[in-house]
Design a protein around this motif. Sequence first.
Motif, PDB file in Angstrom:
ATOM      1  N   PHE A  74       0.831  -1.111   0.097  1.00 64.04           N
ATOM      2  CA  PHE A  74      -0.153   0.114  -0.164  1.00 64.04           C
ATOM      3  C   PHE A  74       0.639   1.279  -0.062  1.00 64.04           C
ATOM      4  O   PHE A  74       2.129   1.341   0.256  1.00 64.04           O
ATOM      5  N   MET A  75       0.300   2.329  -0.433  1.00 69.19           N
ATOM      6  CA  MET A  75       0.831   3.918  -0.285  1.00 69.19           C
ATOM      7  C   MET A  75       0.075   4.554   0.227  1.00 69.19           C
ATOM      8  O   MET A  75      -1.281   4.710   0.021  1.00 69.19           O
ATOM      9  N   VAL A  76       0.403   5.449   1.024  1.00 71.23           N
ATOM     10  CA  VAL A  76      -0.280   6.456   1.614  1.00 71.23           C
ATOM     11  C   VAL A  76       0.349   7.844   1.262  1.00 71.23           C
ATOM     12  O   VAL A  76       1.466   8.111   1.175  1.00 71.23           O
ATOM     13  N   ALA A  77      -0.619   8.630   0.485  1.00 71.87           N
ATOM     14  CA  ALA A  77      -0.229   9.791   0.098  1.00 71.87           C
ATOM     15  C   ALA A  77      -0.925  10.930   0.647  1.00 71.87           C
ATOM     16  O   ALA A  77      -2.052  10.912   0.651  1.00 71.87           O
ATOM     17  N   SER A  78      -0.138  11.936   1.168  1.00 71.06           N
ATOM     18  CA  SER A  78      -0.998  13.004   1.970  1.00 71.06           C
ATOM     19  C   SER A  78       0.060  14.455   1.940  1.00 71.06           C
ATOM     20  O   SER A  78       1.134  14.330   1.412  1.00 71.06           O
ATOM     21  N   SER A  79      -0.423  15.334   2.297  1.00 69.15           N
ATOM     22  CA  SER A  79       0.182  16.879   2.219  1.00 69.15           C
ATOM     23  C   SER A  79       1.493  16.517   3.210  1.00 69.15           C
ATOM     24  O   SER A  79       2.121  17.427   3.439  1.00 69.15           O
ATOM     25  N   GLU A  80       1.411  15.764   4.218  1.00 67.43           N
ATOM     26  CA  GLU A  80       2.119  15.468   5.381  1.00 67.43           C
ATOM     27  C   GLU A  80       3.300  14.632   5.031  1.00 67.43           C
ATOM     28  O   GLU A  80       4.236  14.454   5.788  1.00 67.43           O
ATOM     29  N   GLY A  81       3.354  14.003   3.553  1.00 65.44           N
ATOM     30  CA  GLY A  81       4.296  13.088   3.327  1.00 65.44           C
ATOM     31  C   GLY A  81       3.716  11.809   2.804  1.00 65.44           C
ATOM     32  O   GLY A  81       2.624  11.631   3.174  1.00 65.44           O
ATOM     33  N   ASP A  82       4.574  11.045   2.086  1.00 65.14           N
ATOM     34  CA  ASP A  82       4.297   9.786   1.520  1.00 65.14           C
ATOM     35  C   ASP A  82       4.738   8.618   2.203  1.00 65.14           C
ATOM     36  O   ASP A  82       5.860   8.810   2.991  1.00 65.14           O
ATOM     37  N   MET A  83       4.124   7.405   2.148  1.00 65.55           N
ATOM     38  CA  MET A  83       4.680   6.424   3.047  1.00 65.55           C
ATOM     39  C   MET A  83       4.166   5.288   2.046  1.00 65.55           C
ATOM     40  O   MET A  83       3.159   5.063   1.623  1.00 65.55           O
ATOM     41  N   VAL A  84       5.086   4.133   2.230  1.00 68.61           N
ATOM     42  CA  VAL A  84       4.839   2.778   1.615  1.00 68.61           C
ATOM     43  C   VAL A  84       4.979   1.771   2.715  1.00 68.61           C
ATOM     44  O   VAL A  84       5.789   1.904   3.369  1.00 68.61           O
ATOM     45  N   GLY A  85       4.348   0.749   2.571  1.00 69.29           N
ATOM     46  CA  GLY A  85       4.499  -0.592   3.211  1.00 69.29           C
ATOM     47  C   GLY A  85       3.728  -1.766   2.716  1.00 69.29           C
ATOM     48  O   GLY A  85       3.229  -1.836   1.637  1.00 69.29           O
ATOM     49  N   HIS A  86       3.411  -2.476   3.438  1.00 71.19           N
ATOM     50  CA  HIS A  86       2.564  -3.718   3.164  1.00 71.19           C
ATOM     51  C   HIS A  86       1.924  -4.381   4.405  1.00 71.19           C
ATOM     52  O   HIS A  86       2.355  -4.105   5.460  1.00 71.19           O
ATOM     53  N   PHE A  87       0.944  -5.284   4.226  1.00 68.85           N
ATOM     54  CA  PHE A  87       0.586  -6.112   5.170  1.00 68.85           C
ATOM     55  C   PHE A  87       0.128  -7.472   4.652  1.00 68.85           C
ATOM     56  O   PHE A  87      -0.049  -7.620   3.598  1.00 68.85           O
ATOM     57  N   PHE A  88       0.009  -8.430   5.594  1.00 60.90           N
ATOM     58  CA  PHE A  88      -0.332  -9.746   5.069  1.00 60.90           C
ATOM     59  C   PHE A  88      -1.693 -10.000   5.702  1.00 60.90           C
ATOM     60  O   PHE A  88      -2.134  -9.567   6.672  1.00 60.90           O
TER      61      PHE A  88
END
Length: 458
Positions: free
Chosen positions: A98-112
């Motif tokens: 998944f990717m989180v995109a926001s005005s506070e910054g982006d972040m990528v990660g994953h879950f099972f």
Amino acid sequence: MKKIVYLLLCTSVFGLAQQKPKSKANVPSSNEKIKPNVPLLNDADDLLPIVVNEPSQNELLEVVSAQVTMPKTPNAGTTIYEKLSLQSNFTFNKKVGFMVASSEGDMVGHFFLNTKNGYSLLPHEALSEMAKSDGEINQIMSPFSEFFQYIKSSEGNFVMKMSSDISSESNHDWISKEGSKKFFSTFKKTGKIVKLGGQKQFKSIEYSGKDENGKTIYVYLAAAPDIRIDTRKTYSLTGHWGLGYIASPSKRTYMITGIKGGDAGIFMTYIENASHSFSGKIYQPMGERIGTAIEEKMPEIEASMAEAIAQANAEEDPKLRQLMLEQIKQMQNLNSKTLSNAKDFSKSSDVKDVPFINDVNDPKATADFYDIQIVAREQSIREVELGLIEAEKSNDNKRINRYSCTKNCYITERNRLQKVKTEHLNFLNQYKNDEDKRDEKINQLMQTDGIPKACECE
């Protein structure tokens, strides 16, 4: 990220984030053979007609990256009621990026995710991207709105959970079905087809609707080539961040590839088969640790209470003795309630059972909290009054002035507590259905009248 929290609340509009069932889908690779003119959804007898807001057959064929016939029998959510404990061994068959995109910054990660029983794991490596911590933290989410927090620290390995009253084993299927109805009846197709995913592999239909605060949010649905939810047991299988699957009222399964609201969005970047496990056996339930500590502390608490009772009974002044006994009774009631909650927590390791957690916005518990302090001030006032009487008998002006000043300080403090108690209870009752306004008013009250004023009497 504050926006992330907002998005999680957004998903509650169609009942996915609150139920937190977990599951995932697999996107066929580009080298798989594509079958021409094969309907994405089969014509099984138990599929109902497509509803107005549901993707049409043509739209589904348009957005799917590889046309694969949907399973004829349910293969997801089949063991959704498999109740796992904190110390279970958890297995997962899908990995979702998944990717989180926001005005506070982006972040990528994953879950099972486990597409059979709906459990989802957000591993330490993904959590560490979101929040720095001293120890290692892994989080598992159950289909019943429970979050299991596994912590490795220098003090040991512990686990506790946070449950929710929104969903439960007994009504999960009903809640998820109602959530599906609400989504497909209130969210509308915008007409846009967008490509999501790290390689733009998820052709998704855009839906627009309102969250519980009236703000516009967007949800993106794609075809689910290899997943069919068992709607006899659930209508949703969503993992962390609300990504996963939803079944429509016609019992067809769709993949949720993104949720967007305001200036932030959460999007699926990939989904793939995986074989992953996580064991809770090495973690001690936090409740057991707290329970042991309380048992060790109880003799000291009981001895202290017995000493206080003896001192009160030995007091010669009737008024002061009455105030002392009243305060002891208040403390006994508080200790009894705390001990009862602590015993519940020792068995469940559930945050909702932690002493005082549920009392924060409870009017009776709040009133009891202030009454204990008010009686303590009344006792102090009486003690000073007795000292003042003795000082006046001996004409000790220095002690008279000090006792008089101290008495006035205690009276002022008692009056402050009585005022704050009244206003605090008013806010709890007036804004019981508006959490944000209630918290705002109480915070303002604490800033203006919540702190005792200094008193100089020497």
